[in-house]
Design a protein around this motif. Structure first.
Motif, short mmCIF file in Angstrom:
data_model
loop_
_atom_site.label_atom_id
_atom_site.label_comp_id
_atom_site.label_asym_id
_atom_site.label_seq_id
_atom_site.Cartn_x
_atom_site.Cartn_y
_atom_site.Cartn_z
N ALA A 29 0.84 -1.19 0.00
CA ALA A 29 0.00 0.00 0.00
C ALA A 29 0.88 1.25 0.00
O ALA A 29 1.91 1.30 0.68
CB ALA A 29 -0.91 0.01 1.22
N ILE A 30 0.45 2.24 -0.74
CA ILE A 30 1.20 3.49 -0.85
C ILE A 30 0.42 4.59 -0.14
O ILE A 30 -0.71 4.91 -0.50
CB ILE A 30 1.45 3.84 -2.32
CG1 ILE A 30 2.34 2.77 -2.96
CG2 ILE A 30 2.10 5.22 -2.45
CD1 ILE A 30 2.30 2.75 -4.45
N MET A 31 1.07 5.16 0.88
CA MET A 31 0.47 6.20 1.71
C MET A 31 1.08 7.55 1.33
O MET A 31 2.29 7.72 1.38
CB MET A 31 0.75 5.90 3.19
CG MET A 31 0.34 7.01 4.14
SD MET A 31 1.07 6.83 5.79
CE MET A 31 -0.02 5.61 6.50
N ALA A 32 0.23 8.49 0.96
CA ALA A 32 0.69 9.83 0.61
C ALA A 32 0.71 10.72 1.85
O ALA A 32 -0.18 10.64 2.70
CB ALA A 32 -0.22 10.44 -0.45
N ILE A 33 1.71 11.57 1.94
CA ILE A 33 1.87 12.47 3.07
C ILE A 33 1.24 13.83 2.75
O ILE A 33 1.56 14.45 1.74
CB ILE A 33 3.37 12.68 3.38
CG1 ILE A 33 4.04 11.34 3.70
CG2 ILE A 33 3.56 13.68 4.51
CD1 ILE A 33 5.56 11.41 3.68
N VAL A 34 0.35 14.28 3.63
CA VAL A 34 -0.22 15.61 3.51
C VAL A 34 -0.08 16.29 4.87
O VAL A 34 -0.74 15.91 5.85
CB VAL A 34 -1.69 15.58 3.09
CG1 VAL A 34 -2.27 17.00 3.05
CG2 VAL A 34 -1.85 14.92 1.72
N ASN A 35 0.79 17.27 4.96
CA ASN A 35 1.06 17.97 6.21
C ASN A 35 0.39 19.34 6.21
O ASN A 35 0.77 20.21 5.42
CB ASN A 35 2.56 18.14 6.42
CG ASN A 35 3.25 16.83 6.69
OD1 ASN A 35 2.80 16.04 7.52
ND2 ASN A 35 4.36 16.58 6.00
N ARG A 36 -0.57 19.52 7.10
CA ARG A 36 -1.15 20.86 7.24
C ARG A 36 -0.42 21.56 8.38
O ARG A 36 -0.98 21.85 9.45
CB ARG A 36 -2.65 20.78 7.49
CG ARG A 36 -3.25 22.17 7.24
CD ARG A 36 -4.73 22.26 7.30
NE ARG A 36 -5.08 23.65 7.00
CZ ARG A 36 -6.19 24.24 7.38
NH1 ARG A 36 -7.10 23.57 8.07
NH2 ARG A 36 -6.41 25.50 7.09
N THR A 37 0.86 21.79 8.14
CA THR A 37 1.73 22.44 9.11
C THR A 37 2.56 23.49 8.38
O THR A 37 2.84 23.35 7.19
CB THR A 37 2.68 21.43 9.77
OG1 THR A 37 3.48 20.80 8.76
CG2 THR A 37 1.91 20.36 10.53
N PRO A 38 2.98 24.54 9.08
CA PRO A 38 3.81 25.56 8.44
C PRO A 38 5.28 25.20 8.39
O PRO A 38 6.06 25.91 7.78
CB PRO A 38 3.58 26.79 9.33
CG PRO A 38 3.34 26.21 10.68
CD PRO A 38 2.59 24.91 10.45
N ASN A 39 5.66 24.06 9.00
CA ASN A 39 7.08 23.78 9.19
C ASN A 39 7.47 22.35 8.85
O ASN A 39 8.47 21.84 9.36
CB ASN A 39 7.45 24.05 10.66
CG ASN A 39 6.58 23.24 11.63
OD1 ASN A 39 5.48 22.82 11.30
ND2 ASN A 39 7.08 23.02 12.83
N SER A 40 6.71 21.65 8.03
CA SER A 40 7.06 20.27 7.70
C SER A 40 8.40 20.24 6.98
O SER A 40 8.72 21.10 6.17
CB SER A 40 5.97 19.64 6.83
OG SER A 40 5.64 20.49 5.76
N PHE A 41 9.20 19.20 7.27
CA PHE A 41 10.60 19.22 6.85
C PHE A 41 10.78 19.17 5.33
O PHE A 41 11.75 19.70 4.80
CB PHE A 41 11.37 18.07 7.53
CG PHE A 41 11.35 16.77 6.77
CD1 PHE A 41 12.43 16.40 5.99
CD2 PHE A 41 10.27 15.91 6.85
CE1 PHE A 41 12.43 15.20 5.29
CE2 PHE A 41 10.26 14.71 6.17
CZ PHE A 41 11.34 14.35 5.39
#
Length: 299
Positions: A29-41
């Protein structure tokens, strides 16, 4: 393909997660990253706006992601803390809109019970906890709601600084921790077929630790639960190849394929389309799927 890959004995390999079914004996399974943050690396806040986060999630599914992981608080200690209400305000609206748009699995990346409950009410299927279910109440939320859980190894947890992390044997210590936290989850009433484990590459670990975890990943996957690896564009890849943040795609793909061969079954990634192609090719070579468009020479 025996001898090429390690096949862990997985607890309930065929699983219904949210609205989708997976056979982890022969599927990744392929999990996509969605960051609702102002500082994700990696994305540096590019998906912080609500509409950007939703668009990123729906594009990832269109590109072939099976799963979207939505987070509102980064793991890094180099950030100001936020309260649970603010974290909920970041993730719940995204989850609700993505849920309305797709049948893909949705997980919430949080270590807080209040956020996990709000995310599940908004439509999330899984709690992705980089704190290993150590926050009071979060295991109970999972048990009560029937949500899946991803139990991740870290020493300090999100937002907590760990100076010069050291291990006598990083793989053995991570494996022992994961076994203990799985036992805790089961005792809390979380069903075995709801549990996924993650060794936590680069989470309070240096490059040598993360390379060793990758090299000996079968010692983690043999614990018996589907194993997620979150390697995408991480510093251990950058330091190994001397590549900046935006030039780690090839290294990420190589490390992910190695992890599949050692038993990993869920990949958490930024570059969905490239990962889909590499994973489908790997599955075909392993005999898990056929070619999509074979040309038969009948002459």
């Amino acid at each position: 393909m025996s001898g090429v890959q390690f096949s862990p004995g997985i607890v309930s390999p065929v699983r219904r997660i949210g609205r989708r079914e997976f056979d982890f004996e022969r599927q990744v399974a392929i999990m996509a990253i969605v960051n609702r943050t102002p500082n994700s690396f990696h994305d540096q806040g590019s998906t912080y706006a609500l509409e950007s986060a939703v668009a990123s999630a729906t594009k990832a599914v269109a590109d072939g992601a099976d799963w979207v992981d939505i987070g509102g608080f980064a793991f890094s200690a180099a950030q100001a803390g936020i309260g649970a209400e603010e974290e909920i305000e970041r993730v719940a609206p995204v989850i609700a809109e993505v849920r309305a748009a797709t049948d893909a699995v949705i997980s919430v990346d949080t270590h807080r019970a209040e956020v996990a409950r709000a995310a599940i009410e908004a439509g999330a299927d899984v709690i992705n906890d980089t704190n290993g279910l150590r926050e009071p109440g979060i295991a109970e939320v999972a048990a009560e709601t029937g949500a899946g859980v991803i139990v991740t190894h870290s020493l300090g947890g999100p937002g907590r600084r760990v100076f010069r992390p050291s291990y006598a044997d990083v793989v053995s210590e991570v494996a022992d921790y994961l076994r203990e936290r799985v036992s805790f989850a089961l005792k809390a009433g979380i069903a075995a077929d709801k549990i996924i484990i993650d060794p936590g590459h680069d989470l309070n670990k240096n490059t040598f630790h993360s390379l060793e975890l990758t090299r000996r990943l079968e010692e983690i996957t043999s614990i018996g639960y589907p194993t997620l690896v979150a390697l995408s564009n991480k510093d251990f890849i950058g330091e190994t190849l001397d590549r900046p943040q935006g030039e780690r795609k090839e290294g990420t793909i190589a490390a992910n394929v190695i992890c599949i061969l050692k038993g990993a079954r869920i990949l958490r990634v930024h570059d969905v389309a490239a990962t889909v192609a590499s994973v489908r090719m790997t599955e075909a070579v392993l005999g898990w799927r056929g070619p999509v468009a074979p040309i038969h020479n009948l002459a």
